[in-house]
Design a protein around this motif. Sequence first.
Motif, PDB file in Angstrom:
ATOM      1  N   ARG A 153       0.839  -1.193   0.000  1.00  0.00           N
ATOM      2  CA  ARG A 153       0.000   0.000   0.000  1.00  0.00           C
ATOM      3  C   ARG A 153       0.879   1.250   0.000  1.00  0.00           C
ATOM      4  O   ARG A 153       2.037   1.193   0.434  1.00  0.00           O
ATOM      5  N   PRO A 154       0.334   2.390  -0.452  1.00  0.00           N
ATOM      6  CA  PRO A 154       1.132   3.622  -0.486  1.00  0.00           C
ATOM      7  C   PRO A 154       1.564   4.122   0.886  1.00  0.00           C
ATOM      8  O   PRO A 154       2.460   4.955   0.975  1.00  0.00           O
ATOM      9  N   ASP A 155       0.936   3.607   1.960  1.00  0.00           N
ATOM     10  CA  ASP A 155       1.322   4.040   3.303  1.00  0.00           C
ATOM     11  C   ASP A 155       2.174   2.998   4.030  1.00  0.00           C
ATOM     12  O   ASP A 155       2.434   3.128   5.232  1.00  0.00           O
ATOM     13  N   GLY A 179       5.873   2.467  -5.554  1.00  0.00           N
ATOM     14  CA  GLY A 179       4.543   2.345  -4.964  1.00  0.00           C
ATOM     15  C   GLY A 179       4.236   3.322  -3.855  1.00  0.00           C
ATOM     16  O   GLY A 179       3.084   3.474  -3.455  1.00  0.00           O
ATOM     17  N   GLY A 180       5.272   3.988  -3.340  1.00  0.00           N
ATOM     18  CA  GLY A 180       5.056   4.928  -2.250  1.00  0.00           C
ATOM     19  C   GLY A 180       5.260   4.285  -0.892  1.00  0.00           C
ATOM     20  O   GLY A 180       5.422   3.070  -0.769  1.00  0.00           O
ATOM     21  N   HIS A 202       7.654   4.810  12.967  1.00  0.00           N
ATOM     22  CA  HIS A 202       7.024   5.267  11.727  1.00  0.00           C
ATOM     23  C   HIS A 202       5.902   4.342  11.264  1.00  0.00           C
ATOM     24  O   HIS A 202       5.377   4.503  10.158  1.00  0.00           O
ATOM     25  N   GLY A 203       5.526   3.358  12.085  1.00  0.00           N
ATOM     26  CA  GLY A 203       4.434   2.461  11.721  1.00  0.00           C
ATOM     27  C   GLY A 203       4.863   1.312  10.846  1.00  0.00           C
ATOM     28  O   GLY A 203       4.181   0.968   9.864  1.00  0.00           O
ATOM     29  N   LEU A 204       5.981   0.676  11.179  1.00  0.00           N
ATOM     30  CA  LEU A 204       6.544  -0.418  10.382  1.00  0.00           C
ATOM     31  C   LEU A 204       5.478  -1.451  10.020  1.00  0.00           C
ATOM     32  O   LEU A 204       4.728  -1.909  10.876  1.00  0.00           O
TER      33      LEU A 204
END
Length: 320
Positions: A153-155, A179-180, A202-204
């Motif tokens: 996903r981009p995030d 892909g971002g 950073h939300g790995l």
Amino acid sequence: MVSPEGRIWETDDIAARLSGAVEVLARRGIGPGSRVMLSRANSPEWVVDLLALIHLDASVVLVDHRAAPSQRARMRVHARVVQEISDSTGGVAAPVPSVANAAAVPDVAAWSRRQDAAITWSSGTTGSPKGIVRSGRSILDNLALSAERMGYRPDDVFLPVLPYSHQYGLSLVLCWWLGGGTLVVYGPTTRLDRALAAGVDHGLSIVDAAPSTYHSLLNLFDRRPALADALKTVRAWCVGGAPLGRSLAARFHARTGQRLLDGYGATEVGNIALAPPADPVGCGTPLPGVVVEVHDEHGRPLPHGRLGELVVRSNGLMTG
């Protein structure tokens, strides 16, 4: 992008540094078809150098920075390298232009049409390492199929604990850029616990590593249970680069409640089969368009359940 020291490189900063690197390399005469050896340790600068070479439509020769000088010299001659970017040469000392003037780089259109877009090297387990030549289109198409299979996903926040100069590490760097998301850079002197902690900040969400790293990771979890709890954000623990033993897979599942997602690929062809989170069985099924058969010693297909030689057909196949 997050550096091994925890410094954040924002998208605008990366774009500005890319523009500076492109300008410096162009002044050095690097252009379409130039064979350039990239032999640096994992770093944000390595990523910038790679993307700048792609933008200039160069033929990128990727060499592990740990290779002996004599081996690198043979590779330079064999691949007809015209310039080398390495830690010993200082990399690309590029000025950082203002963000407002930063060009929209990299442009991958020309590089995607190049037949010798990237040259990586076989492991050498059956002889001297061989230079594997792949086209830009074969690389990019294979990565698009891989990203779709794994549901990137981009995030997403990626942590590949892998050398970027090898096929596996390179694929994750390019998947991130195309892909971002965020790339947490794991350098040669980076401690695994600190890289994971930076990823948590950073939300790995995506981790890729070889089986040996997962052995170290489980030992780390035993010493640092709080770290294991903090890593619940990770939705895909991916493994490749070597056979995954059943005991390691079982131990990881028992400790974390999650499956190691195995994959099968080769330097000569890219990713062949990947096991996604929704179907974590074996090393997954072949990617769309990839045909896998089992043949006997005479090259004849064998029926289901028989042992033989694995034969792969794929549009990702090397050009030479």
